[in-house]
Design an enzyme around this catalytic site. Structure first.
Site, PDB file in Angstrom:
ATOM      1  N   GLY A 114       0.795  -1.216   0.000  1.00 56.48           N
ATOM      2  CA  GLY A 114       0.000   0.000   0.000  1.00 56.48           C
ATOM      3  C   GLY A 114       0.831   1.272   0.000  1.00 56.48           C
ATOM      4  CB  SER A 115       3.813   2.410  -1.897  1.00 56.73           C
ATOM      5  OG  SER A 115       3.377   2.425  -3.244  1.00 56.73           O
TER       6      SER A 115
ATOM      7  NE  ARG B 100     -13.634 -11.369 -10.551  1.00 53.57           N
ATOM      8  CZ  ARG B 100     -13.092 -11.481 -11.758  1.00 53.57           C
ATOM      9  NH1 ARG B 100     -13.632 -10.841 -12.779  1.00 53.57           N
ATOM     10  NH2 ARG B 100     -12.047 -12.239 -11.948  1.00 53.57           N
TER      11      ARG B 100
ATOM     12  CG  MET C  71      -2.921  -6.051  -6.697  1.00 56.64           C
ATOM     13  SD  MET C  71      -2.728  -4.837  -8.027  1.00 56.64           S
ATOM     14  CE  MET C  71      -2.262  -5.911  -9.381  1.00 56.64           C
ATOM     15  NE  ARG C  72     -10.151 -10.605  -5.908  1.00 57.79           N
ATOM     16  CZ  ARG C  72     -10.181 -11.856  -6.327  1.00 57.79           C
ATOM     17  NH1 ARG C  72      -9.050 -12.517  -6.529  1.00 57.79           N
ATOM     18  NH2 ARG C  72     -11.324 -12.479  -6.549  1.00 57.79           N
TER      19      ARG C  72
ATOM     20  CG  LEU D 272     -13.468  -3.917  -7.742  1.00 60.98           C
ATOM     21  CD1 LEU D 272     -13.380  -2.425  -7.466  1.00 60.98           C
ATOM     22  CD2 LEU D 272     -13.769  -4.685  -6.467  1.00 60.98           C
TER      23      LEU D 272
ATOM     24  CG  HIS E  29      -3.686   1.960 -14.858  1.00 60.82           C
ATOM     25  ND1 HIS E  29      -3.822   0.621 -14.566  1.00 60.82           N
ATOM     26  CD2 HIS E  29      -3.118   2.019 -16.096  1.00 60.82           C
ATOM     27  CE1 HIS E  29      -3.371  -0.092 -15.579  1.00 60.82           C
ATOM     28  NE2 HIS E  29      -2.941   0.719 -16.514  1.00 60.82           N
TER      29      HIS E  29
ATOM     30  CB  THR F 197     -16.465   3.273 -15.697  1.00 62.81           C
ATOM     31  OG1 THR F 197     -15.404   2.928 -16.609  1.00 62.81           O
ATOM     32  CG2 THR F 197     -16.456   4.770 -15.421  1.00 62.81           C
TER      33      THR F 197
ATOM     34  CG  LEU G 251      -9.694  -3.271 -16.291  1.00 63.82           C
ATOM     35  CD1 LEU G 251      -9.970  -3.171 -14.796  1.00 63.82           C
ATOM     36  CD2 LEU G 251      -9.118  -4.638 -16.651  1.00 63.82           C
TER      37      LEU G 251
END
Length: 212
Positions: A12-13, A61, A86-87, A89, A105, A137, A140
């Site tokens: 979590g930087s 999921r 890192m999932r 959604l 990103h 949104t 992806l």
């Protein structure tokens, strides 16, 4: 004062950068999908409440996202901030938080959505790379852009050196973007574009000052 929840999967930087920025908001919680995420301990040391919703505990999921949403809603945040979460959604989850779900990103979107952005940029020989903060949104890595920062791609760059320079910019622009949100300086217009009120211009155009 606005309230935010931050989602992480590892160290979590970017979450750490947000905490260190002393933003004008209440960080209600840091939530991870991994019990051993290093960032959880950092958050606890800074007095932030933490929670874990492990994706391994759910068969699909949609079930995981439903449990995650229930945990998030318990903290009643104004915004949900993805910081190395890192999932992928589900569409239902994303629509539930439309206009309140923000991600960073490591590329200049819409270029290089998805994974391995630095390796792909080096392979293609691009001269400018960078990072993007955007609203999430269902499409992806293609949500409305809040702010971007650019870095030059140098002839001797490796994936590691390029990633390090981009990460420095991530730590600079993510706190700025969240600060604008918390100060009501940005909004989505009718066309789904981000408007930055303070400068009376689209936030799409904002890049690293040294490269303007």
């Amino acid at each position: 004062m606005k309230s935010i929840v931050i989602l992480i999967s590892g160290r979590g930087s970017n979450m750490q950068a947000l905490l260190k920025a002393k933003l004008p908001c209440r960080i209600a919680a840091v939530i991870s999908n991994k019990t051993d995420a290093e960032g959880l301990e950092f958050a606890r040391k800074h007095g932030i409440q933490t929670a874990v919703v492990s994706h391994r505990d759910y068969s699909d999921r949609a079930s995981f996202d439903a449990a995650l949403a229930q945990t998030i809603d318990g903290f009643q945040p104004d915004y949900v901030i993805l910081a190395g979460f890192m999932r992928i959604l589900t569409e239902g989850f994303v629509k539930r938080y439309y206009g309140k779900l923000v991600n960073i990103h490591p590329s200049l979107l819409p270029a290089y959505g998805g994974l391995d952005t630095h390796a792909r940029a080096l392979h293609d020989g691009v001269k400018i790379h960078g990072c993007t903060v955007h609203f999430v949104t269902p499409d992806l890595d293609h949500g409305p852009i809040i702010i971007q920062a650019a870095v030059p791609v140098l002839s001797h760059d490796t994936e590691k050196t390029l990633a390090a320079r981009v990460l420095n910019e991530e730590h600079r622009i993510y706190p700025q973007a969240i600060r604008w949100l918390c100060e009501n300086q940005i909004e989505l217009d009718a066309n789904g574009r981000v408007v930055l009120h303070r400068h009376k211009q689209s936030a799409h155009s904002l890049i690293s000052p040294g490269l303007e």
